[in-house]
Write an enzyme that holds these catalytic residues in place. Structure first.
Site, PDB file in Angstrom:
ATOM      1  N   SER A  22       8.515   2.834  54.699  1.00 17.25           N
ATOM      2  CA  SER A  22       9.482   2.761  55.800  1.00 17.25           C
ATOM      3  C   SER A  22      10.318   4.010  56.006  1.00 17.25           C
ATOM      4  CB  SER A  22      10.427   1.570  55.576  1.00 17.25           C
ATOM      5  OG  SER A  22      11.214   1.778  54.410  1.00 17.25           O
ATOM      6  N   TYR A 161      13.551   6.037  34.951  1.00 17.57           N
ATOM      7  CA  TYR A 161      12.719   6.452  36.088  1.00 17.57           C
ATOM      8  C   TYR A 161      11.549   7.306  35.610  1.00 17.57           C
ATOM      9  CZ  TYR A 161      11.454   8.762  40.482  1.00 17.57           C
ATOM     10  OH  TYR A 161      10.765   9.245  41.570  1.00 17.57           O
TER      11      TYR A 161
END
Length: 251
Positions: A22, A161
């Protein structure tokens, strides 16, 4: 599964599923593929106006919806709906991810779990789903995992991460072996983008990265998109590789 190579070439992907499509790099990948005539199914937690506009302009080549990549039931339903509309998915881009903005000692246990679930567990499940459907049909396909230079170099504030991206790099190599040439499985590891995900480093460290980068700038999505497209669409013998796109900052 046998590791014996299958000599038949893997055809270009014609229907590509992109997670996290998106905004940012994900949206750039979706836009690039659609504008080149590829059918694309894209989801993200929120369908942005940019993605909605692209889908409205190319209704015959797109299928988009708001789906959380960690929701296995929803991702399975999305894949079935996408295939009913566009045809069998034979390309996958695992791009959906969440960032981190805290030192490991200060990161809540539930936040570590969320990062691992989103960046590692969910893409592995989605990959399994796509691979099983392809193998059941006797088809071939291509998988591109979007990882990060963080998997190969240490940066403070990005421990969880980095661990998830390193896990996806390792999974890329193992899956390429496991599939024995039936599918091409690769990863693209971009350097830091000038985005909210890199804000954890702060301006000083980002400036240091720019100074030690021979090309003199942070990575741009437009510099990564052609590599993803090549891995999905071109006839190559690239398989099980992690391709770094960071202007030689990590060399």
């Amino acid at each position: 599964m046998s590791e014996h190579a299958d000599p038949q070439p893997v055809p270009p992907a014609s229907v590509v599923l992109v997670s996290g499509g998106s905004r940012g790099l994900g949206l750039a990948i979706v836009t690039d593929l659609v504008e080149r005539g590829v059918r694309v199914a894209a989801f993200a937690r929120t369908v942005t106006p940019e993605l909605a506009k692209l889908a409205a302009e190319h209704p015959d080549r797109t299928h988009v919806d708001a789906v959380d990549v960690t929701d296995h039931v929803a991702t399975s339903a999305f894949l079935r709906a996408a295939e009913q509309r566009l045809g069998p998915v034979d390309g996958l881009v695992n791009n959906a991810a969440v960032g981190q903005d805290s030192l490991h000692a200060h990161t809540a246990a539930e936040d570590i779990g969320r990062i691992v679930e989103t960046n590692l567990t969910a893409p592995l499940r989605l990959t399994r789903l796509v691979v099983r459907r392809l193998l059941a049909r006797g088809r071939r396909g291509r998988i591109v995992n979007v990882t990060s230079i963080c998997a190969q170099r240490g940066f403070p504030g990005l421990v969880a991460y980095s661990a998830t991206k390193g896990g996806m790099d390792a999974a890329t190599r193992s899956l390429a072996r496991e599939l024995g040439g039936r599918m091409l499985v690769n990863a693209v590891a971009p350097g830091f983008f000038a985005s909210e995900m890199s804000a954890v480093l702060g301006p000083t460290q980002l400036d240091q990265i720019v100074r030690r980068t021979p090309t003199g700038h942070l990575t741009e999505p437009a510099e990564v998109v052609p590599v993803v497209r090549m891995l999905l669409r071109e006839q190559t013998n690239i398989n099980g590789q992690v391709i770094v796109v960071d202007g030689a900052a990590s060399v």
